[in-house]
Design a protein around this motif. Structure first.
Motif, PDB file in Angstrom:
ATOM      1  N   LYS A  10       0.829  -1.207   0.000  1.00 39.45           N
ATOM      2  CA  LYS A  10       0.000   0.000   0.000  1.00 39.45           C
ATOM      3  C   LYS A  10       0.865   1.259   0.000  1.00 39.45           C
ATOM      4  O   LYS A  10       1.938   1.275   0.621  1.00 39.45           O
ATOM      5  CB  LYS A  10      -0.900   0.008   1.240  1.00 39.45           C
ATOM      6  N   PRO A  11       0.387   2.323  -0.646  1.00 39.38           N
ATOM      7  CA  PRO A  11       1.144   3.583  -0.671  1.00 39.38           C
ATOM      8  C   PRO A  11       1.476   4.111   0.720  1.00 39.38           C
ATOM      9  O   PRO A  11       2.554   4.671   0.933  1.00 39.38           O
ATOM     10  CB  PRO A  11       0.216   4.548  -1.421  1.00 39.38           C
ATOM     11  N   GLU A  12       0.542   3.918   1.677  1.00 38.26           N
ATOM     12  CA  GLU A  12       0.794   4.410   3.037  1.00 38.26           C
ATOM     13  C   GLU A  12       1.967   3.677   3.695  1.00 38.26           C
ATOM     14  O   GLU A  12       2.736   4.264   4.456  1.00 38.26           O
ATOM     15  CB  GLU A  12      -0.461   4.235   3.907  1.00 38.26           C
ATOM     16  N   ILE A  13       2.092   2.382   3.390  1.00 36.06           N
ATOM     17  CA  ILE A  13       3.218   1.607   3.933  1.00 36.06           C
ATOM     18  C   ILE A  13       4.521   2.047   3.272  1.00 36.06           C
ATOM     19  O   ILE A  13       5.543   2.233   3.939  1.00 36.06           O
ATOM     20  CB  ILE A  13       2.987   0.092   3.721  1.00 36.06           C
ATOM     21  N   LEU A  14       4.476   2.240   1.958  1.00 40.94           N
ATOM     22  CA  LEU A  14       5.672   2.692   1.229  1.00 40.94           C
ATOM     23  C   LEU A  14       6.118   4.067   1.722  1.00 40.94           C
ATOM     24  O   LEU A  14       7.318   4.346   1.807  1.00 40.94           O
ATOM     25  CB  LEU A  14       5.383   2.742  -0.270  1.00 40.94           C
ATOM     26  N   GLN A  15       5.141   4.912   2.063  1.00 41.35           N
ATOM     27  CA  GLN A  15       5.466   6.237   2.590  1.00 41.35           C
ATOM     28  C   GLN A  15       6.217   6.127   3.921  1.00 41.35           C
ATOM     29  O   GLN A  15       7.201   6.852   4.160  1.00 41.35           O
ATOM     30  CB  GLN A  15       4.165   7.035   2.782  1.00 41.35           C
ATOM     31  N   PRO A  34       6.387 -11.207  -1.349  1.00 38.52           N
ATOM     32  CA  PRO A  34       5.545 -11.618  -2.482  1.00 38.52           C
ATOM     33  C   PRO A  34       4.679 -12.835  -2.155  1.00 38.52           C
ATOM     34  O   PRO A  34       3.505 -12.893  -2.547  1.00 38.52           O
ATOM     35  CB  PRO A  34       6.560 -11.940  -3.585  1.00 38.52           C
ATOM     36  N   HIS A  35       5.258 -13.812  -1.437  1.00 35.48           N
ATOM     37  CA  HIS A  35       4.477 -15.001  -1.076  1.00 35.48           C
ATOM     38  C   HIS A  35       3.264 -14.621  -0.238  1.00 35.48           C
ATOM     39  O   HIS A  35       2.139 -15.081  -0.505  1.00 35.48           O
ATOM     40  CB  HIS A  35       5.354 -15.991  -0.305  1.00 35.48           C
ATOM     41  N   LEU A  36       3.469 -13.790   0.780  1.00 34.21           N
ATOM     42  CA  LEU A  36       2.386 -13.456   1.698  1.00 34.21           C
ATOM     43  C   LEU A  36       1.358 -12.514   1.082  1.00 34.21           C
ATOM     44  O   LEU A  36       0.212 -12.462   1.533  1.00 34.21           O
ATOM     45  CB  LEU A  36       2.963 -12.842   2.978  1.00 34.21           C
ATOM     46  N   PRO A  60       3.514  -7.447   4.898  1.00 33.52           N
ATOM     47  CA  PRO A  60       2.356  -8.012   4.197  1.00 33.52           C
ATOM     48  C   PRO A  60       1.143  -8.208   5.102  1.00 33.52           C
ATOM     49  O   PRO A  60      -0.005  -8.088   4.636  1.00 33.52           O
ATOM     50  CB  PRO A  60       2.874  -9.348   3.658  1.00 33.52           C
ATOM     51  N   VAL A  61       1.354  -8.503   6.388  1.00 33.39           N
ATOM     52  CA  VAL A  61       0.227  -8.626   7.315  1.00 33.39           C
ATOM     53  C   VAL A  61      -0.500  -7.292   7.431  1.00 33.39           C
ATOM     54  O   VAL A  61      -1.728  -7.215   7.359  1.00 33.39           O
ATOM     55  CB  VAL A  61       0.716  -9.126   8.702  1.00 33.39           C
ATOM     56  N   ILE A  62       0.265  -6.205   7.604  1.00 29.40           N
ATOM     57  CA  ILE A  62      -0.335  -4.864   7.676  1.00 29.40           C
ATOM     58  C   ILE A  62      -1.085  -4.551   6.389  1.00 29.40           C
ATOM     59  O   ILE A  62      -2.191  -3.987   6.406  1.00 29.40           O
ATOM     60  CB  ILE A  62       0.765  -3.809   7.934  1.00 29.40           C
ATOM     61  N   HIS A  63      -0.493  -4.925   5.258  1.00 32.77           N
ATOM     62  CA  HIS A  63      -1.121  -4.671   3.951  1.00 32.77           C
ATOM     63  C   HIS A  63      -2.465  -5.386   3.845  1.00 32.77           C
ATOM     64  O   HIS A  63      -3.440  -4.825   3.304  1.00 32.77           O
ATOM     65  CB  HIS A  63      -0.186  -5.151   2.842  1.00 32.77           C
ATOM     66  N   GLN A  92       4.659  -0.104  14.726  1.00 37.63           N
ATOM     67  CA  GLN A  92       4.132   1.259  14.883  1.00 37.63           C
ATOM     68  C   GLN A  92       4.742   2.191  13.840  1.00 37.63           C
ATOM     69  O   GLN A  92       4.069   3.098  13.333  1.00 37.63           O
ATOM     70  CB  GLN A  92       4.420   1.780  16.294  1.00 37.63           C
ATOM     71  N   THR A  93       6.013   1.973  13.513  1.00 40.79           N
ATOM     72  CA  THR A  93       6.655   2.774  12.460  1.00 40.79           C
ATOM     73  C   THR A  93       6.019   2.501  11.103  1.00 40.79           C
ATOM     74  O   THR A  93       5.756   3.422  10.326  1.00 40.79           O
ATOM     75  CB  THR A  93       8.162   2.439  12.403  1.00 40.79           C
ATOM     76  N   PHE A  94       5.753   1.220  10.813  1.00 41.74           N
ATOM     77  CA  PHE A  94       5.210   0.837   9.505  1.00 41.74           C
ATOM     78  C   PHE A  94       3.764   1.320   9.314  1.00 41.74           C
ATOM     79  O   PHE A  94       3.328   1.533   8.178  1.00 41.74           O
ATOM     80  CB  PHE A  94       5.261  -0.683   9.328  1.00 41.74           C
ATOM     81  N   ILE A  95       3.004   1.481  10.427  1.00 38.61           N
ATOM     82  CA  ILE A  95       1.588   1.877  10.297  1.00 38.61           C
ATOM     83  C   ILE A  95       1.395   3.376  10.564  1.00 38.61           C
ATOM     84  O   ILE A  95       0.260   3.825  10.774  1.00 38.61           O
ATOM     85  CB  ILE A  95       0.685   1.053  11.249  1.00 38.61           C
ATOM     86  N   LYS A  96       2.464   4.127  10.517  1.00 39.77           N
ATOM     87  CA  LYS A  96       2.408   5.560  10.843  1.00 39.77           C
ATOM     88  C   LYS A  96       1.343   6.294  10.031  1.00 39.77           C
ATOM     89  O   LYS A  96       0.655   7.201  10.539  1.00 39.77           O
ATOM     90  CB  LYS A  96       3.777   6.192  10.589  1.00 39.77           C
ATOM     91  N   PHE A  97       1.164   5.929   8.765  1.00 44.35           N
ATOM     92  CA  PHE A  97       0.202   6.628   7.904  1.00 44.35           C
ATOM     93  C   PHE A  97      -1.064   5.801   7.681  1.00 44.35           C
ATOM     94  O   PHE A  97      -1.809   6.032   6.731  1.00 44.35           O
ATOM     95  CB  PHE A  97       0.866   6.965   6.571  1.00 44.35           C
ATOM     96  N   LEU A  98      -1.298   4.833   8.577  1.00 44.64           N
ATOM     97  CA  LEU A  98      -2.535   4.038   8.553  1.00 44.64           C
ATOM     98  C   LEU A  98      -3.206   4.163   9.922  1.00 44.64           C
ATOM     99  O   LEU A  98      -3.130   3.265  10.764  1.00 44.64           O
ATOM    100  CB  LEU A  98      -2.219   2.571   8.250  1.00 44.64           C
ATOM    101  N   PRO A  99      -3.863   5.286  10.184  1.00 47.14           N
ATOM    102  CA  PRO A  99      -4.389   5.555  11.528  1.00 47.14           C
ATOM    103  C   PRO A  99      -5.432   4.553  12.017  1.00 47.14           C
ATOM    104  O   PRO A  99      -5.652   4.428  13.222  1.00 47.14           O
ATOM    105  CB  PRO A  99      -4.994   6.968  11.398  1.00 47.14           C
ATOM    106  N   LYS A 100      -6.081   3.839  11.102  1.00 46.80           N
ATOM    107  CA  LYS A 100      -7.109   2.884  11.516  1.00 46.80           C
ATOM    108  C   LYS A 100      -6.558   1.484  11.772  1.00 46.80           C
ATOM    109  O   LYS A 100      -7.304   0.558  12.064  1.00 46.80           O
ATOM    110  CB  LYS A 100      -8.221   2.823  10.467  1.00 46.80           C
TER     111      LYS A 100
END
Length: 479
Positions: A10-15, A34-36, A60-63, A92-100
Motif C-alpha cells: 500500500k502507498p501508506e506503507i511505502l510512505q 511476495p508469497h504473503l 504483508p500482514v499490515i497490507h 508502529q513505524t510501519f503503520i504511521k500513515f494508517l491511523p485505523k
C-alpha cells in the motif's frame, strides 16, 4: 525484486518505509513479502538474526488486514519482552500513515490490568510473549477465534526457553482457517513437530543457509586458564578502544558478577538479566542503544530482541549450553552489511565444543593470542593520537590561543606530545607494566621442556576385546 515500490505494498506503507530510509528489501524480505501478498499458504522462513525478519512478515500482514476492524486479525508470538517491544515499535513505524490500523504489545513484567484495558481499544495486531498471551486467554480477555495470521518469530528460541506447553495451548486456541508463519534461524526437532502438527503444507523459504552464522561475522577464540578469564576479557576490551559489545554469560548471577567487576574497574559497562525490573531493563537498554555504554553483559534470554546494528563484537565469556544459541549470539553482530567479530573465551576443555560449533555453523574458528600488555599500550596510544587528529576544532578556542601559546612556551614539541598523551595513556602503561603473558601455549611449551622426551604407543584393541584404560596402565606399569 529491486525496491519496495515494486512489491505492491500500500502507498501508506511505502510512505512509512521511505521515511525511515528503507528502499531495497533484504533477501528474506524479497522472498517472504511476495508469497504473503499473493498466497494464503503457510510459510516456514529461515534466516539469521538481524536479516530483517520483522519487516518480512509484518509488512504483508499490515497490507492485508482490514483497517478499522474490531477483531484481532494477527497475533505475533516471540520469546522475550525485549523482542516483543522491538517488534511492536517496528510495526508502529510501519503503520504511521494508517491511523485505523492498531498494534499492541502484551508481555510479562507489566500490569496485566493495563494491558486488558488496552485490548478494549480493539487493536488488529497483537505482539506477545507466550506466557502473557496464555494468561489473557485464560481470563477470556484475548480472543483469537477471528485471527487470520499467526506468526511465530524466533520459534526455536521459544522452545529452548521452555514455552512448548504455552505454544501448544495458543496454537490450539486459534482457528483452523488461518495462515501460520514460522520464522527461525535454526530448525531443532521440536520445531519440526510443531510445523508438522500445526501447519498445512507450508512453503519453505531460506535466506542464506539454515543453521549457519552470518557471512559478515568472523569467529575467533582465545584459550586461557579459567581463573584468568576475566583478565582476558579486559584485555580484549582494551585492545579494541572503540569496542561496542555484548558479553554473554550462561547465568544471571554470572552476568551480574562480570558487569559489577567491569564497572568496578572503570569500564563503561552494565548488565541485562532476569533479576532487573522492566524499568531497569529499559533504562540499561536505552543507555546501550545511545552508546552511553560500550559493553553490555547479558544472558541469552535477556539479549533476545536487542536490535543494534553497530555492534563490533559479541564476546562469549561462557559458551552456551545449546549449540543453536551460538548462532543467535553471533547474529547480534555483523548486521546491516557491516563486519563483526564473535570472540569466545575458553579453556582447553572447551576445545571440543568449538569443533562442534564449527560443524554446526559451517564456519571455521581462528585461534588468536591473548593481547600482551605491550600490544594494548601501543594500540591505546595510537587510538588516542587518532582521536586528537580527527577531533573537531571549535572557533571559540581561537580567542584563547595567545594565552595557550604562553602556557606552552617552556615546553618543546616532544614534551607537549608526551604530556598530552600521558593524561589518558598513563593508566594503561601503569596497569600493564610488567604484565604477564597469558597465552597458554607458552606455558605448555615450558612444561613439556621440563618433562623430557615422550614415546607414543598406538593400540589397535579396545573395549570390544575386553581391554579398558586400567588394563593398559597396569600392563605399562608392570613392564
Amino acid at each position: 525484486m529491486q525496491t519496495f515500490v515494486e512489491t505492491g505494498l500500500k502507498p501508506e506503507i511505502l510512505q512509512a518505509l521511505e521515511l525511515i530510509g528503507f528502499e531495497q528489501p533484504t533477501p528474506i524480505q524479497a522472498k517472504a513479502i511476495p508469497h504473503l501478498l499473493e498466497s494464503d499458504r503457510d510459510l516456514l522462513g529461515f534466516a539469521q538474526t538481524g536479516t530483517g525478519k520483522t519487516a518480512a512478515f509484518s509488512l504483508p500482514v499490515i497490507h492485508n488486514i482490514e483497517p478499522g476492524s474490531k477483531n484481532i486479525a494477527a497475533i505475533i508470538l516471540c520469546p522475550t519482552r525485549e523482542l516483543c517491544l522491538q517488534i511492536e515499535r517496528d510495526i508502529q513505524t510501519f503503520i504511521k500513515f494508517l491511523p485505523k490500523v492498531k498494534a499492541m504489545a502484551v508481555y510479562g513484567g507489566e500490569s496485566i490490568e493495563r494491558q486488558i484495558r488496552g485490548l478494549k481499544a480493539n487493536p488488529q495486531i497483537i505482539v506477545g510473549t507466550p506466557g502473557r498471551v496464555c494468561d489473557l486467554i485464560r481470563r477470556k480477555k484475548l480472543k483469537l477465534k477471528n485471527i487470520e495470521y499467526l506468526v511465530l518469530d524466533e520459534a526455536d528460541e521459544m522452545l529452548t526457553m521452555g514455552f512448548k506447553d504455552e505454544l501448544d495451548q495458543i496454537l490450539s486456541a486459534c482457528p483452523e482457517e488461518r495462515q501460520t508463519l514460522l520464522f527461525s534461524a535454526t530448525m531443532p526437532k521440536e520445531l519440526v513437530r510443531i510445523a508438522n502438527e500445526y501447519m498445512k503444507s507450508p512453503e519453505e523459504i531460506t535466506a542464506g543457509q539454515r543453521n549457519v552464522s552470518a557471512e559478515q561475522v568472523k569467529h575467533v577464540y582465545l584459550v586461557s586458564e579459567r581463573s584468568e578469564k576475566y583478565e582476558v576479557l579486559k584485555r580484549v576490551a582494551d585492545i579494541n578502544p572503540d569496542i561496542y559489545a555484548i558479553v554473554f554469560c550462561r547465568t544471571r548471577m554470572g552476568a551480574k558478577e562480570v558487569a559489577e567487576r567491569l564497572m568496578g574497574d572503570k569500564y563503561s559497562a552494565d548488565a541485562l538479566h532476569g533479576d532487573l525490573s522492566q524499568a531497569q531493563r529499559d533504562y540499561v537498554m536505552n543507555k546501550f542503544r545511545k552508546k552511553q555504554l560500550q559493553i553490555l553483559v547479558a544472558t541469552d534470554v535477556a539479549a533476545r530482541g536487542i536490535d543494534v546494528n553497530d555492534l563490533t563484537h559479541v564476546i562469549n565469556y561462557e559458551l552456551p549450553d545449546q549449540l543453536e544459541a551460538y548462532i543467535h549470539r553471533s547474529g547480534r553482530t555483523g548486521r546491516a552489511g557491516k563486519e563483526g567479530m564473535a570472540v569466545s573465551l575458553i579453556t582447553r576443555r572447551d576445545l571440543s565444543r568449538i569443533n562442534q560449533i564449527e560443524r554446526k555453523i559451517g564456519k571455521k574458528f581462528s585461534r588468536k593470542n591473548i593481547p600482551t600488555g605491550e600490544e594494548i599500550c601501543k594500540r591505546q596510544l595510537f587510538a588516542l593520537v587518532d582521536r586528537v587528529i580527527n577531533a573537531d576544532m571549535s572557533d571559540t578556542i581561537d580567542q584563547y590561543l595567545p594565552e595557550l601559546a604562553e602556557k606552552f612556551e617552556s615546553l618543546d614539541k616532544a614534551d607537549i606530545i608526551k604530556k598530552f598523551a600521558g593524561l589518558e595513556f598513563n593508566r594503561f602503561a601503569d596497569y600493564y607494566q610488567g604484565a604477564a603473558d597469558l597465552n597458554k601455549k607458552d606455558k605448555s611449551k615450558s612444561r613439556k621442556a621440563n618433562r623430557g622426551k615422550f614415546s607414543r604407543f598406538h593400540l589397535n584393541i579396545g573395549r570390544r576385546q575386553g581391554v579398558d584404560p586400567k588394563t593398559v596402565i597396569k600392563i605399562i606399569n608392570d613392564s
